[in-house]
Motif scaffolding. Structure first.
Motif, PDB file in Angstrom:
ATOM      1  N   GLU A 264      32.426  23.460  30.206  1.00 16.98           N
ATOM      2  CA  GLU A 264      31.655  24.313  30.580  1.00 16.98           C
ATOM      3  C   GLU A 264      32.709  25.622  30.597  1.00 16.98           C
ATOM      4  OE1 GLU A 264      27.958  22.552  32.957  1.00 16.98           O
ATOM      5  OE2 GLU A 264      30.152  23.311  34.358  1.00 16.98           O
ATOM      6  N   ILE A 265      34.163  24.591  31.306  1.00 14.18           N
ATOM      7  CA  ILE A 265      35.134  25.400  31.297  1.00 14.18           C
ATOM      8  C   ILE A 265      35.661  26.321  30.276  1.00 14.18           C
ATOM      9  CG2 ILE A 265      37.023  25.954  32.197  1.00 14.18           C
ATOM     10  CD1 ILE A 265      36.714  23.922  34.457  1.00 14.18           C
TER      11      ILE A 265
ATOM     12  N   LEU B 111      33.929  29.663  34.493  1.00  6.01           N
ATOM     13  CA  LEU B 111      35.497  29.547  35.188  1.00  6.01           C
ATOM     14  C   LEU B 111      34.938  28.984  36.598  1.00  6.01           C
ATOM     15  CD1 LEU B 111      37.450  32.070  34.804  1.00  6.01           C
ATOM     16  CD2 LEU B 111      37.809  30.277  33.905  1.00  6.01           C
ATOM     17  N   PRO B 112      35.894  27.572  37.556  1.00  8.51           N
ATOM     18  CA  PRO B 112      35.659  27.407  38.777  1.00  8.51           C
ATOM     19  C   PRO B 112      35.181  28.235  40.119  1.00  8.51           C
ATOM     20  CG  PRO B 112      37.501  25.829  37.427  1.00  8.51           C
ATOM     21  CD  PRO B 112      37.078  27.257  37.149  1.00  8.51           C
ATOM     22  N   ASP B 113      34.006  28.041  40.519  1.00  7.49           N
ATOM     23  CA  ASP B 113      33.398  28.698  41.753  1.00  7.49           C
ATOM     24  C   ASP B 113      33.164  27.810  43.028  1.00  7.49           C
ATOM     25  OD1 ASP B 113      33.771  31.095  43.439  1.00  7.49           O
ATOM     26  OD2 ASP B 113      32.065  32.861  42.283  1.00  7.49           O
TER      27      ASP B 113
ATOM     28  N   ALA C 178      39.779  22.011  44.312  1.00  8.93           N
ATOM     29  CA  ALA C 178      39.710  22.817  45.458  1.00  8.93           C
ATOM     30  C   ALA C 178      39.049  24.399  45.933  1.00  8.93           C
ATOM     31  CB  ALA C 178      41.590  23.790  45.235  1.00  8.93           C
ATOM     32  N   PHE C 179      37.797  24.144  44.912  1.00  2.57           N
ATOM     33  CA  PHE C 179      36.838  24.991  45.374  1.00  2.57           C
ATOM     34  C   PHE C 179      35.799  23.831  46.217  1.00  2.57           C
ATOM     35  CE2 PHE C 179      37.875  27.096  41.524  1.00  2.57           C
ATOM     36  CZ  PHE C 179      38.198  28.562  42.276  1.00  2.57           C
TER      37      PHE C 179
ATOM     38  N   LEU D 187      42.751  31.374  40.677  1.00  2.78           N
ATOM     39  CA  LEU D 187      42.801  31.153  39.717  1.00  2.78           C
ATOM     40  C   LEU D 187      43.894  32.675  39.337  1.00  2.78           C
ATOM     41  CD1 LEU D 187      39.346  31.396  38.196  1.00  2.78           C
ATOM     42  CD2 LEU D 187      40.512  29.626  38.732  1.00  2.78           C
ATOM     43  N   ASN D 188      44.922  33.142  40.164  1.00  5.03           N
ATOM     44  CA  ASN D 188      45.716  34.033  39.240  1.00  5.03           C
ATOM     45  C   ASN D 188      47.150  34.050  39.265  1.00  5.03           C
ATOM     46  OD1 ASN D 188      47.141  37.005  39.949  1.00  5.03           O
ATOM     47  ND2 ASN D 188      47.011  37.474  42.257  1.00  5.03           N
TER      48      ASN D 188
END
Length: 542
Positions: free
Chosen positions: A55-56, A61-63, A256-257, A406-407
């Motif tokens: 999926e990534i 992207l993770p959320d 982290a999410f 994600l920055n």
């Protein structure tokens, strides 16, 4: 010596008399029960990791999870209150489970010692089993080490010893020297199960308890699996549920999410979260390795001030304190530099600055890799955290979005020095790991597997996306292969032909070459290399 096996269990590793005291039939049965109950779910969760990677790769992207928003939004639930011996954790020392290290770490003056079966331990059968013997003896306070030079190491006064925590291997690892119903045991359940079986009651009698660190989880469902294993283990030994406490290393970008959900799943067993920052960088590279807009610069340019790292730390502190559990800081990997006072002081100054930053940010404690750093870290936490912890610092001023996590908009560059440095570190670490040593001093840092993971993953990513160095050179697989040969030649020259031939550098080169060319990618170096430390030709012991 011969080992009697429980039904359905085979012990394929050679055992000493001390190993036999650990691998009793009852202990084997205990581990086998855990494996039979949970290995199927473990495999399903590992498959979910693979599906998530697809999926990534496809751009999802993770959320933060919408289906668990009710957990995050519910202000009423809390993790477990700090357990005895874990109220004040201002400095924790970490290291492998070899006998001298265990004694020195417990005597170091640190608040806690995390004895590591994972990234700083090369999982040879001898290392794993000797480690279980060493931790049993440490809990019994009978551990002694007689060095070859005649010096004897033993534990100091009881009231000065660090609280012991144990880190089992991650869910992705297997223990191929112990078979249950014809398949390798889960390494996580093997490490946890043997330690808990032999030491839970002993640690409770000492006024503390069986405490753990849990590595490399990627979702709250993996935390749920640990929690279920804890409940069954406690039930089987008639120990009250909630006796176990576990700190989870947040060292994957997907975890982290899901920080609040992870604490929620473990809540009666939770003792907080830890910023496993080196593995976190590795995970970021790994998960986004197929995204050209997520290419990171040289490792030295990825600091705790980088936006994605700073956001992760602030969110972790806020999350932990919101739920009443500890927010532990990251590793200071520096070690004393002998013979160069200026370089040594510069290294120690980095440790002071790092621990000062953490304490001011609101962490409740932090990690060091060497006993000489305990006092330096302790000084900073004593200055900025005079009380036992900072659970009262709620950090309600913090707001971290998915975009913040994600920055990667920060200055940095890729250099030829960075390419060669990654090759050098990966080779040095892998050679040592393949030789049975998982905690390695490299360039004045005490490194574990996370360092090699960052190094080889960056190389893979740079090659994959034809990244350019700061002087404009395209990083091709051909050039990296040439550089690899040159780095191996340097080791050959440094060691001399005889020592080089006796080393594992040729094997390390071959394994590394296969995972830095931008093609096939191994999720973990430890799984890639593991079969090479499995005892060859070992047969079952009946």
């Amino acid at each position: 010596m011969p080992i009697q096996c429980a039904p359905g269990v085979q012990v394929l590793g050679t055992c000493t008399a001390e190993h036999a005291e650990i691998l009793t039939v009852e202990a084997q049965r205990f581990v086998a029960t855990l494996h039979r109950c949970f290995n199927g779910r473990r495999k399903e969760l590992l498959h979910r990791r693979v599906m998530r990677q697809y999926e990534i790769d496809a751009g999802q992207l993770p959320d933060f999870l919408p289906q668990t928003a009710n957990i995050r939004d519910d202000p009423t639930w809390q993790g477990a209150p700090p357990a005895p011996g874990l109220v004040d954790r201002r400095v924790e020392i970490t290291g492998p489970v070899d006998r001298k290290m265990v004694i020195n770490a417990l005597n170091s003056g640190a608040s806690c010692f995390m004895a590591d079966f994972e990234d700083s331990n090369a999982p040879t059968w001898a290392n794993n089993m000797d480690g279980q013997v060493n931790l049993r003896d440490a809990n019994r306070r009978t551990i002694v080490f007689n060095a070859p030079n005649g010096k004897q190491y033993r534990l100091g006064p009881e009231n000065q010893l660090a609280t012991l925590l144990v880190r089992p291997r991650g869910w992705h690892m297997e223990e191929k020297h112990l078979m249950v119903d014809g398949e390798p045991a889960s390494a996580s359940l093997f490490d946890f199960g043997l330690y808990f079986f032999h030491n839970a009651r002993q640690s409770l009698a000492a006024g503390i308890g069986p405490y753990f660190y849990l590595p490399k989880m990627e979702s709250h469902l993996e935390a749920r699996l640990w929690n279920d294993a804890f409940n069954l283990a406690q039930d089987m030994l008639s120990i009250p549920r909630g006796t176990i406490r576990a700190t989870v290393l947040i060292e994957t970008i997907t975890a982290a999410f899901e920080m609040e959900e992870i604490i929620y799943e473990l809540r009666q067993h939770s003792s907080g979260l830890n910023c496993g920052r080196w593995d976190y960088i590795f995970s970021f590279i790994k998960k986004f390795r197929n995204h050209p807009d997520k290419v990171l610069p040289n490792r030295v340019d990825v600091t705790m001030a980088s936006p994605f790292m700073d956001s992760y730390v602030r969110l972790l502190i806020k999350t932990c304190h919101k739920r009443g559990v500890h927010a532990m800081g990251g590793m200071a990997a520096q070690i004393p530099i002998k013979g160069d006072p200026a370089a040594n002081e510069a290294a120690l100054a980095k440790v002071r600055a790092d621990k000062q930053r953490e304490a001011i940010a609101g962490h409740d404690g932090s990690w060091v890799a060497h006993p000489a750093l305990v006092g330096i870290a302790m000084e900073q936490y004593n200055k900025y955290m005079p009380q036992c912890n900072q659970l009262f610092k709620r950090r309600e001023d913090v707001s971290v979005s998915a975009a913040d996590l994600l920055n990667i908009n920060f200055p940095g560059s890729i250099t030829e020095e960075g390419v060669r440095g990654n090759l050098n570190v990966a080779l040095a670490y892998m050679e040592s790991w393949l030789s049975g040593v998982g905690c390695v001093p490299i360039h004045n840092l005490m490194e574990d597997a996370a360092t090699a993971e960052i190094s080889r993953s960056q190389l893979w990513q740079w090659v994959r996306h034809n990244a350019r160095t700061s002087n404009g050179r395209v990083i091709t697989k051909e050039w990296v292969a040439q550089c690899l040969e040159e780095e191996v030649a340097k080791f050959r020259s440094q060691l001399g032909e005889a020592k080089f031939s006796a080393s594992k550098f040729d094997l390390a080169k071959r394994l590394l070459a296969g995972t830095i060319s931008g093609g096939d990618y191994s999720d973990f170096l430890t799984t890639l290399c593991y079969d090479h430390v499995v005892a060859a030709g070992a047969g079952p012991r009946m």
